[in-house]
Design a protein around this motif. Structure first.
Motif, PDB file in Angstrom:
ATOM      1  N   ASP A 164       0.830  -1.210   0.000  1.00 10.65           N
ATOM      2  CA  ASP A 164       0.000   0.000   0.000  1.00 10.65           C
ATOM      3  C   ASP A 164       0.864   1.258   0.000  1.00 10.65           C
ATOM      4  N   MET A 165       1.968   1.258   0.739  1.00 12.49           N
ATOM      5  CA  MET A 165       2.869   2.409   0.738  1.00 12.49           C
ATOM      6  C   MET A 165       3.482   2.613  -0.647  1.00 12.49           C
ATOM      7  N   CYS A 166       3.847   1.516  -1.299  1.00 15.41           N
ATOM      8  CA  CYS A 166       4.386   1.621  -2.660  1.00 15.41           C
ATOM      9  C   CYS A 166       3.368   2.248  -3.604  1.00 15.41           C
ATOM     10  N   MET A 167       2.124   1.805  -3.494  1.00 16.24           N
ATOM     11  CA  MET A 167       1.087   2.354  -4.372  1.00 16.24           C
ATOM     12  C   MET A 167       0.890   3.849  -4.122  1.00 16.24           C
ATOM     13  N   PHE A 168       0.906   4.245  -2.853  1.00 18.15           N
ATOM     14  CA  PHE A 168       0.744   5.668  -2.528  1.00 18.15           C
ATOM     15  C   PHE A 168       1.877   6.493  -3.126  1.00 18.15           C
ATOM     16  N   PHE A 191       5.695  -6.746 -10.067  1.00 17.49           N
ATOM     17  CA  PHE A 191       6.513  -6.824  -8.865  1.00 17.49           C
ATOM     18  C   PHE A 191       5.718  -7.501  -7.750  1.00 17.49           C
ATOM     19  N   ARG A 192       6.397  -8.378  -7.032  1.00 14.53           N
ATOM     20  CA  ARG A 192       5.776  -9.052  -5.886  1.00 14.53           C
ATOM     21  C   ARG A 192       6.461  -8.601  -4.610  1.00 14.53           C
ATOM     22  N   VAL A 193       5.659  -8.141  -3.663  1.00 16.79           N
ATOM     23  CA  VAL A 193       6.194  -7.785  -2.348  1.00 16.79           C
ATOM     24  C   VAL A 193       6.364  -9.085  -1.575  1.00 16.79           C
ATOM     25  N   ALA A 194       7.533  -9.672  -1.697  1.00 15.40           N
ATOM     26  CA  ALA A 194       7.794 -10.993  -1.124  1.00 15.40           C
ATOM     27  C   ALA A 194       7.926 -10.909   0.393  1.00 15.40           C
ATOM     28  N   GLU A 195       7.987 -12.102   1.017  1.00  9.60           N
ATOM     29  CA  GLU A 195       8.141 -12.153   2.474  1.00  9.60           C
ATOM     30  C   GLU A 195       9.394 -11.412   2.916  1.00  9.60           C
ATOM     31  N   ALA A 196      10.471 -11.566   2.152  1.00  4.76           N
ATOM     32  CA  ALA A 196      11.730 -10.906   2.512  1.00  4.76           C
ATOM     33  C   ALA A 196      11.635  -9.391   2.388  1.00  4.76           C
ATOM     34  N   CYS A 197      10.655  -8.901   1.611  1.00  2.00           N
ATOM     35  CA  CYS A 197      10.493  -7.452   1.416  1.00  2.00           C
ATOM     36  C   CYS A 197       9.571  -6.829   2.454  1.00  2.00           C
ATOM     37  N   SER A 198       9.044  -7.637   3.361  1.00  2.17           N
ATOM     38  CA  SER A 198       8.108  -7.111   4.356  1.00  2.17           C
ATOM     39  C   SER A 198       8.801  -6.218   5.380  1.00  2.17           C
ATOM     40  N   GLY A 199      10.122  -6.384   5.533  1.00  4.48           N
ATOM     41  CA  GLY A 199      10.860  -5.591   6.508  1.00  4.48           C
ATOM     42  C   GLY A 199      10.800  -6.127   7.920  1.00  4.48           C
ATOM     43  N   VAL A 200      10.270  -7.350   8.078  1.00  2.00           N
ATOM     44  CA  VAL A 200      10.063  -7.862   9.433  1.00  2.00           C
ATOM     45  C   VAL A 200      11.380  -8.090  10.170  1.00  2.00           C
ATOM     46  N   LYS A 201      12.424  -8.511   9.453  1.00  2.00           N
ATOM     47  CA  LYS A 201      13.690  -8.817  10.143  1.00  2.00           C
ATOM     48  C   LYS A 201      14.287  -7.563  10.780  1.00  2.00           C
ATOM     49  N   PHE A 202      14.186  -6.429  10.087  1.00  2.00           N
ATOM     50  CA  PHE A 202      14.735  -5.194  10.638  1.00  2.00           C
ATOM     51  C   PHE A 202      13.834  -4.634  11.734  1.00  2.00           C
ATOM     52  N   LEU A 203      12.531  -4.834  11.584  1.00  3.32           N
ATOM     53  CA  LEU A 203      11.608  -4.370  12.613  1.00  3.32           C
ATOM     54  C   LEU A 203      11.846  -5.104  13.931  1.00  3.32           C
ATOM     55  N   CYS A 231      11.005   3.265  17.179  1.00  7.23           N
ATOM     56  CA  CYS A 231      11.681   2.030  16.757  1.00  7.23           C
ATOM     57  C   CYS A 231      10.724   1.090  16.021  1.00  7.23           C
ATOM     58  N   PHE A 232       9.441   1.258  16.228  1.00  3.20           N
ATOM     59  CA  PHE A 232       8.446   0.433  15.543  1.00  3.20           C
ATOM     60  C   PHE A 232       8.000   1.061  14.228  1.00  3.20           C
ATOM     61  N   ILE A 233       7.763   2.361  14.238  1.00  7.21           N
ATOM     62  CA  ILE A 233       7.163   3.027  13.076  1.00  7.21           C
ATOM     63  C   ILE A 233       8.191   3.334  11.995  1.00  7.21           C
ATOM     64  N   VAL A 234       9.357   3.849  12.394  1.00  8.27           N
ATOM     65  CA  VAL A 234      10.349   4.289  11.396  1.00  8.27           C
ATOM     66  C   VAL A 234      10.817   3.141  10.495  1.00  8.27           C
ATOM     67  N   PRO A 235      11.125   1.932  11.028  1.00  8.16           N
ATOM     68  CA  PRO A 235      11.534   0.848  10.116  1.00  8.16           C
ATOM     69  C   PRO A 235      10.454   0.466   9.111  1.00  8.16           C
ATOM     70  N   ILE A 236       9.184   0.526   9.504  1.00  5.20           N
ATOM     71  CA  ILE A 236       8.100   0.199   8.572  1.00  5.20           C
ATOM     72  C   ILE A 236       8.046   1.218   7.444  1.00  5.20           C
ATOM     73  N   ILE A 237       8.118   2.509   7.817  1.00  7.23           N
ATOM     74  CA  ILE A 237       8.097   3.561   6.792  1.00  7.23           C
ATOM     75  C   ILE A 237       9.326   3.465   5.897  1.00  7.23           C
ATOM     76  N   ARG A 242      12.029   2.029   0.709  1.00  5.56           N
ATOM     77  CA  ARG A 242      13.011   1.194   0.011  1.00  5.56           C
ATOM     78  C   ARG A 242      12.358   0.390  -1.104  1.00  5.56           C
ATOM     79  N   ALA A 243      11.182  -0.221  -0.811  1.00  7.57           N
ATOM     80  CA  ALA A 243      10.489  -1.009  -1.822  1.00  7.57           C
ATOM     81  C   ALA A 243      10.034  -0.117  -2.984  1.00  7.57           C
TER      82      ALA A 243
END
Length: 514
Positions: A164-168, A191-203, A231-237, A242-243
């Motif tokens: 959704d952020m990419c679309m915006f 383009f597929r937003v894959a599991e690795a692109c979710s950013g969960v590891k850095f979050l 620390c929660f919001i900035v990595p998601i944004i 990045r995507a």
């Protein structure tokens, strides 16, 4: 024993002979109980260690253990001023962890068992060291929770947020795009937003780091809360940006250039930038001196309530911890095997045909006792794939529902697109394979007399069967058909299900449940 006493003397610092003996006895009891717990639940401890070592999402957990030791050593001077005692109140916490482990084992939820293990270790330390020492060690004991490999459950939600952020951002920059689930199509490609692109590891790693910095650098709880929110919001944004940047580069420089950028940037460079942004923004608001003691021992010198003898605490701990380890063994001895002969269903008007045509689709059910797969065709030429995974019992690595299990094998080339309306007692979803091939899948799960497409309902039914000794045989029945062009074949799937008859009876017959 003399050498050990000398090392303990060095650790606790100068103290009276009586206090020294109490500390020595308390630490020996704690080490003995922790070793016993880890030996009793060694599989869960080993599973966590393997995940830390092999999963890039949880590699940071390898640093948590030395950090815990460092946090305790930082407090050694203050702790030496306190006197450990044994008290019974933490036995309630140990019992909660013990029961949680039992529930996790019954539901085949590894994370729940691992959480129960951590809670038993924490509660044992509190019971053997007393309330004053426990308060002094409150943060290190809390920080043990970050040893848990948790957070991957948020991957699907984070994939959608990133998409959704990419679309915006694509719309903001005037790039035409269309989204379907986690797939984004632009003039440059799909383009597929894959599991690795979710950013969960850095979050996950950022939250763990943020908790440590909050304790070390802040005294104000309001500032700690704001810092943890950052620390929660900035990595998601940052991950969404990045995507978007990857897609943006693909639009103007080609997909190969975008892939090269993502490969180089999406790693420690990205994580380092996120850390620098968060810590740099918070630096001026740090309100705790680097030389400040971890806590004031004078404020913790309170009369210890709920004291009992060390012998009573050790016996209580032994009983509470041993029960969950023994209960599954007792229950599993009562489980009968699956039938030797299991036949495929024979719905009227349908016959089994060769299923070599079309893109291969194979669901994933690790550890299943039996797998059955067939393609059916009716007189109208409609084709439906039938898949069944049968379990005589469930255990670690043999769960009927769980992450990476079901209609989509993470290594099988298919990806989830969206959920679609499902028949009663089922789950239905649209999935996509290589080349944009679409397929609808309807999934039924059955155990202990419960049929549902809900993973939570099946987990609860599994828990009930394993805790109370009910039927543990479980079945997953999946019906699927690929699209014909752009036309969904869900009507063919529903027709096959109706002709097959009552799904409960079909599953029970295959499992041998009467």
């Amino acid at each position: 024993m003399t050498a050990m006493s000398s090392r303990l003397d060095d650790w606790v610092g100068p103290a009276s002979g009586g206090t020294d003996m109490i500390w020595r006895r308390s630490l020996l009891m704690l080490v003995g109980m922790w070793v016993g717990i880890l030996l009793l639940f060694w599989r869960d401890a080993a599973d966590m260690a393997v995940i830390w070592w092999t999963s890039s999402t949880f590699n940071h957990c390898l640093l948590i253990l030395p950090i815990l030791g460092w946090l305790v050593v930082m407090r050694k001077t203050e702790l030496a001023a306190l006197v450990p005692v044994t008290w019974w109140l933490p036995l309630l916490y140990v019992a909660a962890g013990s029961f949680g482990w039992l529930l996790g084992d019954a539901a085949s939820v590894a994370l729940a068992r691992q959480l129960g293990l951590i809670m038993m270790l924490q509660g044992t330390a509190a019971a053997l060291l007393g309330p004053n020492v426990t308060r002094g060690l409150s943060f290190p004991l809390f920080y043990m929770f970050f040893l848990l490999p948790f957070g991957e459950e948020a991957v699907p939600a984070l994939q959608l947020v990133t998409a959704d952020m990419c679309m915006f951002l694509l719309g903001l920059f005037g790039i035409p795009a269309h989204i379907e689930g986690i797939f984004i199509s632009t003039p440059a490609g799909l383009f597929r937003v894959a599991e690795a692109c979710s950013g969960v590891k850095f979050l996950i790693a950022m939250v763990a780091l943020g908790a440590l910095i909050s304790n070390l650098c802040f005294t104000s709880w309001n500032r700690r809360a704001i810092f943890m929110a950052a620390c929660f919001i900035v990595p998601i944004i940052a991950n969404g940006i990045r995507a978007f940047a990857t897609i943006y580069i693909a639009e103007f420089r080609g997909i190969e250039s975008a892939a090269g950028f993502d490969h180089v940037f999406y790693g420690w460079i990205f994580f380092g930038i996120v850390i620098a942004v968060i810590i740099g923004g918070a630096w001026r608001y740090f309100d705790k001196s680097p030389d400040a003691p971890a806590f004031d021992p004078a404020r913790l010198q309170m009369p210890a309530r709920f004291q009992v003898s060390a012998k009573a605490v050790m016996i209580g701990l032994g009983l509470i911890i041993a029960i969950p380890a023994a209960w599954p063994v007792i229950i599993s001895a009562q489980v009968p095997p699956l039938p030797e002969q299991i036949d495929l269903p024979r719905p009227a008007g349908w016959q089994i045909v060769d299923h070599q045509s079309g893109q291969h689709w194979s669901p994933r059910f690790d550890g299943a006792s039996r797998i059955l797969y067939a393609r059916y065709r009716n007189r109208a030429g409609q084709e439906v794939d039938f898949f069944a995974a049968l379990y005589d019992r469930q255990s670690e690595g043999r769960e009927i529902v769980g992450y990476g299990q079901g209609a989509i094998d993470p290594d099988g080339g298919w990806s989830w697109v969206e959920n679609i309306p499902a028949p009663q007692g089922a789950k239905a979803e649209k999935i996509m394979g290589a080349g944009g091939v679409l397929r609808d899948v309807v999934s039924y799960y059955r155990i202990g007399g419960v049929t549902s497409g809900s993973a939570s309902r099946i987990k609860l039914a599994t828990m009930k069967a394993k805790l109370l000794g009910g039927d543990q045989q479980a079945a997953a029945i999946l019906l699927s058909a690929p699209y014909k062009g752009k036309a969904s074949q869900i009507a063919a799937i529903n027709g096959f299900a109706n002709d097959m008859g009552n799904i409960d009876k079909v599953a029970d017959q295959m499992m041998g449940v009467r």
